[in-house]
Motif scaffolding. Sequence first.
Motif, mmCIF file in Angstrom:
data_model
loop_
_atom_site.group_PDB
_atom_site.id
_atom_site.type_symbol
_atom_site.label_atom_id
_atom_site.label_comp_id
_atom_site.label_asym_id
_atom_site.label_seq_id
_atom_site.Cartn_x
_atom_site.Cartn_y
_atom_site.Cartn_z
ATOM 1 N N GLN A 412 19.991 29.722 27.716
ATOM 2 C CA GLN A 412 19.421 31.058 27.767
ATOM 3 C C GLN A 412 19.562 31.734 26.406
ATOM 4 O OE1 GLN A 412 17.848 32.338 30.408
ATOM 5 N NE2 GLN A 412 18.292 30.608 31.780
ATOM 6 N N VAL A 413 18.538 32.510 26.047
ATOM 7 C CA VAL A 413 18.594 33.314 24.824
ATOM 8 C C VAL A 413 19.310 34.614 25.152
ATOM 9 C CG1 VAL A 413 17.263 34.448 23.017
ATOM 10 C CG2 VAL A 413 16.447 32.300 23.994
ATOM 11 N N PRO A 434 11.500 32.531 30.046
ATOM 12 C CA PRO A 434 10.827 31.227 30.133
ATOM 13 C C PRO A 434 11.561 30.285 31.072
ATOM 14 C CG PRO A 434 11.992 31.451 28.047
ATOM 15 C CD PRO A 434 12.048 32.791 28.701
ATOM 16 N N LYS A 435 10.817 29.409 31.696
ATOM 17 C CA LYS A 435 11.398 28.424 32.614
ATOM 18 C C LYS A 435 11.605 27.109 31.857
ATOM 19 C CE LYS A 435 9.264 30.484 36.707
ATOM 20 N NZ LYS A 435 8.368 30.261 37.882
ATOM 21 N N TRP A 436 12.856 26.841 31.529
ATOM 22 C CA TRP A 436 13.192 25.649 30.776
ATOM 23 C C TRP A 436 13.939 24.646 31.664
ATOM 24 C CZ3 TRP A 436 15.549 28.973 26.268
ATOM 25 C CH2 TRP A 436 14.510 29.522 25.530
ATOM 26 N N SER A 480 26.084 20.957 22.389
ATOM 27 C CA SER A 480 25.621 19.998 23.398
ATOM 28 C C SER A 480 24.775 18.943 22.708
ATOM 29 C CB SER A 480 24.807 20.697 24.488
ATOM 30 O OG SER A 480 24.290 19.755 25.413
ATOM 31 N N ASP A 481 24.829 17.735 23.257
ATOM 32 C CA ASP A 481 24.041 16.647 22.692
ATOM 33 C C ASP A 481 22.847 16.304 23.593
ATOM 34 O OD1 ASP A 481 25.504 15.709 24.803
ATOM 35 O OD2 ASP A 481 25.948 13.756 23.890
ATOM 36 N N GLN A 482 22.464 17.230 24.467
ATOM 37 C CA GLN A 482 21.450 16.913 25.462
ATOM 38 C C GLN A 482 20.096 17.583 25.187
ATOM 39 O OE1 GLN A 482 22.852 16.752 29.559
ATOM 40 N NE2 GLN A 482 23.623 14.818 28.776
ATOM 41 N N MET A 483 19.854 17.957 23.956
ATOM 42 C CA MET A 483 18.571 18.567 23.611
ATOM 43 C C MET A 483 17.410 17.593 23.827
ATOM 44 S SD MET A 483 18.859 18.473 19.482
ATOM 45 C CE MET A 483 19.073 16.919 18.604
ATOM 46 N N TRP A 484 17.707 16.313 23.803
ATOM 47 C CA TRP A 484 16.654 15.309 23.976
ATOM 48 C C TRP A 484 16.009 15.392 25.358
ATOM 49 C CZ3 TRP A 484 17.375 11.709 27.873
ATOM 50 C CH2 TRP A 484 18.666 11.617 28.384
ATOM 51 N N LEU A 485 16.705 15.995 26.346
ATOM 52 C CA LEU A 485 16.114 16.149 27.679
ATOM 53 C C LEU A 485 14.856 17.015 27.622
ATOM 54 C CD1 LEU A 485 19.368 16.648 29.787
ATOM 55 C CD2 LEU A 485 17.872 14.634 29.774
ATOM 56 N N GLY A 493 11.151 20.477 30.629
ATOM 57 C CA GLY A 493 11.347 20.441 29.185
ATOM 58 C C GLY A 493 11.604 21.822 28.601
ATOM 59 N N GLY A 494 11.414 21.937 27.297
ATOM 60 C CA GLY A 494 11.644 23.190 26.590
ATOM 61 C C GLY A 494 11.175 23.085 25.153
#
Length: 691
Positions: A412-413, A434-436, A480-485, A493-494
């Motif tokens: 979340q921002v 936004p729905k991420w 976090s290392d999960q930005m690739w999701l 996505g996002g």
Amino acid sequence: MNKSWQDFQIAPLIDMGWLNILILICIVAILLFAAFRLRGTIWRAIAMAIMVLALIAPQFTDQDREKLSDIILVLVDRSASQNIGSRAEQTDAAISQIRNHFTDDPTIELRFEDVPGETDTRMFTTLDRLLGGIPRERLGGVVMITDGQIHDIPSSLDLGAPLHALITGRDDERDRRLQIHQTADYGIVGKNADFMVEAIDHSLAQGSPVSVRMLHEDGTERNLILPANEPHRVTIPVPHAGPVIAELRMDETANETDQTNNRLILETTGVRDRLRVLLLSGEPHPGERAWRNLLRADPGVDLVHFTILRPPEKGDDTPINELALIPFPIRDLFEVRLRQFDLIIFDRYQMRGVLPSHYLEKVVDYVKWGGAALVVAGPEYLGPDGLSNTVLGDLMPATATGRMIEQPFVPQVNAAGRIHPVTAPIAGSINTPPKWGRWYRQVETHEAGNDVMTLLVGADDLPLLTLRRIEEGRAAMLSSDQMWLWQRGHNGGGPIAELLRRLSHWLMKEPALDENTITTERSADGNSLILTWRKIGAEPTIATGANPETGIVVRATFEQQSDQTWQATLPISERGLIRVQALDGKDSAQTALHVDRDVLTSERRNTNSTADLLTDIVHANDGYIGRIEMGLPEFRRMRDDRNWHGSNWAGLMETESYRTVIGGITNLLPLPIIAILVGLICLFGWRIESK
């Protein structure tokens, strides 16, 4: 009124096309009658002719002609340069004399039109507009009252009438000025941008030395010597990306017509030749590809990427031909070439004995010197060989607690992120966020100091993306290392590509992404300077700025606006290059430059009155040109003989324009008479042919 052939006209009762067909049919019929020698050909021909004449409807009009007045356009230059000296008084006096001269002449219609201009004078644009609203046959001439500095003079003009120019100002005016001949739109960061500048002062011999001061945007000055009346190369350093500004100032002299153009703004845009990024990855993982795709897709980025798979002392049975062909160039990267990189990214990196700890100290020094470092933290960040236990971990804006959170959460921002230019474009609105997609792993951290900016929060509202300024450099941490999701489109996505792009460019000091940017603009009345500070952290307190003319420092306080920005108004009406500074509650300073680009408009670049610019086009239209201070010419009415001026007189064309006044219409063949006449001819012909 006497009838003449000029009063004769026809008013056909049917369309001329059909009337022409009918006439052709009648002619063919008469020729056939004559060829076959039929009886009554003459009477039939007469009847047809009368019917055709009746359809043509010839008539006389009772009309008279009334002479129309000739239109004289008087264009009056009311631009800013006309306020210099006595030019405005000369203009008003000339208008008064022209009005008085033609007051009693009913054949002249004077039309005066003021031509304003703050940035330039466009008299011929106004003339073209006025000519579109009058009959050209009534144009008797055009008179321009101006200082001669007109900026839209066409290459050719044929009015069909005389064009006269009355020049205001004095013949002995002096205006020394700086003029730019060649600009540099872009400059390479770390190098110089070249400009061609001329110091114009016609009272000096060509090549005479002229002292000029250059003011840089950091507040420093240096003196230059330019040759008078010759273009000369001037360079300014390009220390950073984005707008780079300097100002040249030439000393003023007595009796100058205008001192504004003794200044000249030199402006270029700094661009980096190539952005160099060093990416150090731990063992391969899906997020590694996200960074590679992002950085390789940018043509302005040179990427150097190393993946550390194992420590050098590890022994295994890996065949030699499957090992790296070259050893990891530790010394070359971290001692020789480290400061050549604009950004270093540690992506799930762990020490493993490959990189000695003292090289991390060099990375810390590199950041403080002005570099940038980003750490993407995964589980290995907390391990014995993790970066959290090194000097680089101490440099990061977030401190790890040692706990790994493994639960679903949606990034979340936060409030600061909605303002910060890195995340503001992706934040959406408060009411409709936004729905991420979800992430599932995060290193638990807390902010390392009061100067840290958290833009994204994750599980339990803990810091996820944190930024920090460290002396001259910048650091960031993604916990976090999960930005690739997001890149894979998981759960919707996002905006990972946009986020990483803006984050990396903020780290590399892209000016457009500076969170503490101060923007400046002139107030509506032009008497004040409005500062807008998009501030994150401590609240702004005081804004200061120096008057570019007097050097007096003025102050103003900041007030928060509805859009969460802060605004201050400095009472500075003078134009030029103005350096402003703003302080916040922690005495942290932010500077900015305001440039009044309208100082050297076309109207101000050259303010000497002159007849030179208009001479060719006035002579092409056989007009008079002269200075008002020598007296107005004698205005004469003349026929169209293409000789409309002399040494002391100006001619105005006497046109032949008139208006036709119609009194009544007389039909030559009234329809009742035609009907009776045709009937009698038919009876007469029937009578003759029946015998």
